[in-house]
Design a protein around this motif. Structure first.
Motif, PDB file in Angstrom:
ATOM      1  N   ASP A 120      31.403  63.169  40.555  1.00 43.50           N
ATOM      2  CA  ASP A 120      30.704  62.132  39.791  1.00 43.50           C
ATOM      3  C   ASP A 120      31.547  60.869  39.656  1.00 43.50           C
ATOM      4  OD1 ASP A 120      28.599  63.896  39.483  1.00 43.50           O
ATOM      5  OD2 ASP A 120      29.190  64.514  37.453  1.00 43.50           O
ATOM      6  N   ALA A 121      32.845  61.034  39.456  1.00 41.15           N
ATOM      7  CA  ALA A 121      33.716  59.863  39.334  1.00 41.15           C
ATOM      8  C   ALA A 121      33.709  59.045  40.618  1.00 41.15           C
ATOM      9  CB  ALA A 121      35.137  60.303  38.984  1.00 41.15           C
ATOM     10  N   LYS A 122      33.763  59.722  41.755  1.00 35.39           N
ATOM     11  CA  LYS A 122      33.717  59.016  43.030  1.00 35.39           C
ATOM     12  C   LYS A 122      32.357  58.345  43.235  1.00 35.39           C
ATOM     13  CE  LYS A 122      35.921  61.069  46.496  1.00 35.39           C
ATOM     14  NZ  LYS A 122      36.347  62.129  47.450  1.00 35.39           N
ATOM     15  N   SER A 123      31.300  59.014  42.790  1.00 35.98           N
ATOM     16  CA  SER A 123      29.960  58.416  42.879  1.00 35.98           C
ATOM     17  C   SER A 123      29.874  57.143  42.045  1.00 35.98           C
ATOM     18  CB  SER A 123      28.900  59.413  42.395  1.00 35.98           C
ATOM     19  OG  SER A 123      28.809  60.539  43.239  1.00 35.98           O
ATOM     20  N   ALA A 124      30.498  57.165  40.863  1.00 34.87           N
ATOM     21  CA  ALA A 124      30.456  55.992  39.980  1.00 34.87           C
ATOM     22  C   ALA A 124      31.136  54.793  40.620  1.00 34.87           C
ATOM     23  CB  ALA A 124      31.109  56.328  38.642  1.00 34.87           C
ATOM     24  N   ILE A 125      32.316  55.010  41.208  1.00 34.81           N
ATOM     25  CA  ILE A 125      33.023  53.900  41.854  1.00 34.81           C
ATOM     26  C   ILE A 125      32.214  53.379  43.037  1.00 34.81           C
ATOM     27  CG2 ILE A 125      35.112  53.204  43.081  1.00 34.81           C
ATOM     28  CD1 ILE A 125      35.590  53.656  40.123  1.00 34.81           C
ATOM     29  N   ARG A 126      31.663  54.281  43.807  1.00 28.91           N
ATOM     30  CA  ARG A 126      30.846  53.852  44.957  1.00 28.91           C
ATOM     31  C   ARG A 126      29.621  53.060  44.494  1.00 28.91           C
ATOM     32  NH1 ARG A 126      32.116  59.059  47.737  1.00 28.91           N
ATOM     33  NH2 ARG A 126      33.335  58.487  49.596  1.00 28.91           N
ATOM     34  N   TRP A 127      28.971  53.532  43.412  1.00 30.28           N
ATOM     35  CA  TRP A 127      27.776  52.832  42.934  1.00 30.28           C
ATOM     36  C   TRP A 127      28.134  51.418  42.492  1.00 30.28           C
ATOM     37  CZ3 TRP A 127      25.415  50.016  39.313  1.00 30.28           C
ATOM     38  CH2 TRP A 127      24.019  49.967  39.311  1.00 30.28           C
ATOM     39  N   VAL A 128      29.209  51.289  41.765  1.00 26.93           N
ATOM     40  CA  VAL A 128      29.631  49.973  41.276  1.00 26.93           C
ATOM     41  C   VAL A 128      29.938  49.036  42.442  1.00 26.93           C
ATOM     42  CG1 VAL A 128      31.545  48.776  40.132  1.00 26.93           C
ATOM     43  CG2 VAL A 128      30.467  50.746  39.027  1.00 26.93           C
ATOM     44  N   ARG A 129      30.688  49.527  43.403  1.00 24.10           N
ATOM     45  CA  ARG A 129      31.035  48.672  44.542  1.00 24.10           C
ATOM     46  C   ARG A 129      29.796  48.358  45.374  1.00 24.10           C
ATOM     47  NH1 ARG A 129      35.871  50.896  46.298  1.00 24.10           N
ATOM     48  NH2 ARG A 129      37.139  49.191  45.477  1.00 24.10           N
ATOM     49  N   GLY A 130      28.902  49.322  45.514  1.00 20.37           N
ATOM     50  CA  GLY A 130      27.693  49.107  46.301  1.00 20.37           C
ATOM     51  C   GLY A 130      26.693  48.179  45.642  1.00 20.37           C
ATOM     52  N   HIS A 131      26.812  48.000  44.313  1.00 24.64           N
ATOM     53  CA  HIS A 131      25.911  47.109  43.578  1.00 24.64           C
ATOM     54  C   HIS A 131      26.679  45.914  43.006  1.00 24.64           C
ATOM     55  CE1 HIS A 131      23.605  50.846  43.780  1.00 24.64           C
ATOM     56  NE2 HIS A 131      22.530  50.125  43.582  1.00 24.64           N
ATOM     57  N   SER A 132      27.698  45.517  43.720  1.00 23.62           N
ATOM     58  CA  SER A 132      28.565  44.448  43.224  1.00 23.62           C
ATOM     59  C   SER A 132      27.825  43.124  43.045  1.00 23.62           C
ATOM     60  CB  SER A 132      29.758  44.250  44.171  1.00 23.62           C
ATOM     61  OG  SER A 132      29.321  43.948  45.489  1.00 23.62           O
ATOM     62  N   THR A 133      26.876  42.843  43.912  1.00 18.67           N
ATOM     63  CA  THR A 133      26.161  41.571  43.821  1.00 18.67           C
ATOM     64  C   THR A 133      25.360  41.478  42.527  1.00 18.67           C
ATOM     65  OG1 THR A 133      25.997  41.385  46.231  1.00 18.67           O
ATOM     66  CG2 THR A 133      24.476  40.060  44.920  1.00 18.67           C
ATOM     67  N   GLU A 134      24.600  42.529  42.209  1.00 22.96           N
ATOM     68  CA  GLU A 134      23.790  42.489  40.996  1.00 22.96           C
ATOM     69  C   GLU A 134      24.632  42.572  39.732  1.00 22.96           C
ATOM     70  OE1 GLU A 134      21.824  46.679  40.195  1.00 22.96           O
ATOM     71  OE2 GLU A 134      21.812  46.249  42.348  1.00 22.96           O
ATOM     72  N   LEU A 135      25.805  43.172  39.828  1.00 20.19           N
ATOM     73  CA  LEU A 135      26.699  43.253  38.675  1.00 20.19           C
ATOM     74  C   LEU A 135      27.555  41.992  38.520  1.00 20.19           C
ATOM     75  CD1 LEU A 135      27.944  46.946  39.012  1.00 20.19           C
ATOM     76  CD2 LEU A 135      26.457  46.042  37.218  1.00 20.19           C
ATOM     77  N   GLY A 136      27.621  41.193  39.567  1.00 25.35           N
ATOM     78  CA  GLY A 136      28.448  39.988  39.526  1.00 25.35           C
ATOM     79  C   GLY A 136      29.930  40.282  39.605  1.00 25.35           C
ATOM     80  N   ILE A 137      30.283  41.331  40.358  1.00 27.33           N
ATOM     81  CA  ILE A 137      31.692  41.707  40.439  1.00 27.33           C
ATOM     82  C   ILE A 137      32.245  41.516  41.845  1.00 27.33           C
ATOM     83  CG2 ILE A 137      31.341  43.413  38.618  1.00 27.33           C
ATOM     84  CD1 ILE A 137      31.671  45.578  40.822  1.00 27.33           C
ATOM     85  N   ASP A 138      33.556  41.423  41.908  1.00 28.97           N
ATOM     86  CA  ASP A 138      34.276  41.326  43.172  1.00 28.97           C
ATOM     87  C   ASP A 138      34.580  42.745  43.642  1.00 28.97           C
ATOM     88  OD1 ASP A 138      36.113  41.041  45.220  1.00 28.97           O
ATOM     89  OD2 ASP A 138      37.226  39.421  44.246  1.00 28.97           O
ATOM     90  N   PRO A 139      33.974  43.196  44.750  1.00 26.23           N
ATOM     91  CA  PRO A 139      34.174  44.578  45.194  1.00 26.23           C
ATOM     92  C   PRO A 139      35.600  44.887  45.621  1.00 26.23           C
ATOM     93  CG  PRO A 139      32.991  43.328  46.858  1.00 26.23           C
ATOM     94  CD  PRO A 139      33.070  42.448  45.645  1.00 26.23           C
ATOM     95  N   SER A 140      36.424  43.847  45.783  1.00 25.69           N
ATOM     96  CA  SER A 140      37.829  44.051  46.129  1.00 25.69           C
ATOM     97  C   SER A 140      38.726  44.100  44.898  1.00 25.69           C
ATOM     98  CB  SER A 140      38.312  42.940  47.072  1.00 25.69           C
ATOM     99  OG  SER A 140      38.372  41.688  46.397  1.00 25.69           O
ATOM    100  N   LYS A 141      38.110  44.059  43.710  1.00 26.09           N
ATOM    101  CA  LYS A 141      38.870  44.122  42.460  1.00 26.09           C
ATOM    102  C   LYS A 141      38.229  45.131  41.507  1.00 26.09           C
ATOM    103  CE  LYS A 141      40.707  39.410  42.714  1.00 26.09           C
ATOM    104  NZ  LYS A 141      40.775  38.086  42.045  1.00 26.09           N
ATOM    105  N   VAL A 142      38.168  46.369  41.961  1.00 25.72           N
ATOM    106  CA  VAL A 142      37.608  47.459  41.163  1.00 25.72           C
ATOM    107  C   VAL A 142      38.755  48.328  40.650  1.00 25.72           C
ATOM    108  CG1 VAL A 142      36.125  49.494  41.164  1.00 25.72           C
ATOM    109  CG2 VAL A 142      35.435  47.448  42.429  1.00 25.72           C
ATOM    110  N   ILE A 143      38.799  48.528  39.346  1.00 19.81           N
ATOM    111  CA  ILE A 143      39.872  49.279  38.702  1.00 19.81           C
ATOM    112  C   ILE A 143      39.307  50.596  38.179  1.00 19.81           C
ATOM    113  CG2 ILE A 143      41.665  49.205  36.903  1.00 19.81           C
ATOM    114  CD1 ILE A 143      40.415  46.005  36.947  1.00 19.81           C
ATOM    115  N   ALA A 144      39.962  51.704  38.478  1.00 19.25           N
ATOM    116  CA  ALA A 144      39.596  53.001  37.912  1.00 19.25           C
ATOM    117  C   ALA A 144      40.537  53.306  36.761  1.00 19.25           C
ATOM    118  CB  ALA A 144      39.672  54.094  38.967  1.00 19.25           C
ATOM    119  N   ALA A 145      39.978  53.746  35.630  1.00 21.48           N
ATOM    120  CA  ALA A 145      40.788  53.984  34.442  1.00 21.48           C
ATOM    121  C   ALA A 145      40.275  55.207  33.707  1.00 21.48           C
ATOM    122  CB  ALA A 145      40.760  52.756  33.520  1.00 21.48           C
ATOM    123  N   GLY A 146      41.126  55.764  32.841  1.00 19.11           N
ATOM    124  CA  GLY A 146      40.690  56.895  32.043  1.00 19.11           C
ATOM    125  C   GLY A 146      41.845  57.559  31.345  1.00 19.11           C
TER     126      GLY A 146
END
Length: 305
Positions: A120-146
């Protein structure tokens, strides 16, 4: 269910990271208003999983794509709630980052084992990067934390190749560009060998497959780790830092003297660690200016190791 509980007991991964899973956090790290929304990122046989998104409020137009941080809560893979990292998410949103606190399957609700948590954690990162345009994020600046088990999951997204969901788009990388890890469990195989009773649903192969320390390589992203010196899981963190530095990787370790597992959840340490997290992200070029967090009077200091 009994077998799952035996697994969790065998590994002795503390669940102290989030005891108040059903209540909203009382500590606020910012007074700024932030925008919030929920997005279903995955539908599993056990139910839907959501991303709880926090973003800067009141903007008419975004002039640049923003970094994004995804937090995974702690609780020994068996309990916990996205609410654990709401204070940090709100704070980073007030600083200009898109901050997300993610759901994932846990034993107490979904009757699942740690491999599904990793999936699930890997799915979450993939979803965020795959929807970077609608989220307004830079797909090359994704941080995993916990934190704790959530810190383990964040590290797994960067290091573990096993347990990809069949529904994931494998063309999208699950590897984050940086990691922020609060007392993560990094040496799962060692813990399993030390504490396995011979009657758990996890095998040694699974334990080895989800041990972040076994997969440190030259392309591992930069990381900051926080530990209390009284936390037994710190040995795994020390092992990670040693391996990373031998490869010339950036791996910061910040220790709180005499503090136990989960110390970062309470004042003044939640403020102290959040400020250090901010400084780390500034150093990566993900944030600008100075941290805006206010430390309590006579706040203790973290020691660099």
């Amino acid at each position: 269910m009994r077998l799952i509980l035996l697994l969790l007991l065998a590994l002795s991964l503390p669940s102290v990271a989030q005891k108040a899973g059903k209540t909203k956090p009382t500590i606020k790290l910012t007074t700024e208003e932030v925008a919030t929304k929920e997005i279903v990122y995955k539908t599993t046989p056990q139910g839907e999983l959501k991303l709880h998104v926090f973003s800067p409020a009141g903007e008419v137009q975004i002039t640049a794509l923003r970094p994004c941080i995804v937090f995974f809560f702690g609780g020994g893979w068996k309990s916990g709630s996205y609410l654990q990292f709401v204070p940090q998410a709100e704070y980073l949103a007030s600083r200009g980052i898109i901050a997300i606190s993610a759901d994932y399957r846990i034993a107490s609700i979904h009757k699942t084992t740690p491999d599904k948590c990793v999936e699930d954690a890997k799915s979450a990162i993939r979803w965020v990067r795959g929807h970077s345009t609608e989220l307004g994020i830079d797909p090359s600046k994704v941080i995993a934390a916990g934190g704790s088990a959530g810190g383990h999951l964040a590290a797994c997204t960067a290091l573990v190749s096993a347990y990809d969901a069949e529904s994931d788009d494998k063309n999208i990388s699950a590897k984050p560009n940086a990691m922020v890890l609060f007392n993560p469990a990094m040496n799962i195989a060692t813990l399993f060998k030390q504490r396995d009773t011979g009657d758990s649903p996890i095998t040694l192969d699974m334990a080895e497959a989800i041990t972040p320390n076994s997969f440190v390589s030259k392309d591992t992203p930069p990381a900051i780790l926080f530990f209390g010196t009284a936390d037994k899981l710190k040995l795994g963190g020390d092992e990670y830092v040693k391996k990373a530095r031998e490869l010339g990787l950036r791996a910061e370790m910040w220790a709180a003297a005499d503090m136990p597992h989960g110390f970062f959840n309470k004042a003044p340490w939640i403020q102290v660690t959040a400020k250090k997290m901010d400084e780390f992200l500034i150093s990566l070029g993900y944030l600008g200016g100075d941290p805006t967090i206010k430390l309590p009077e006579n706040a203790p200091e973290l020691k660099a190791e």
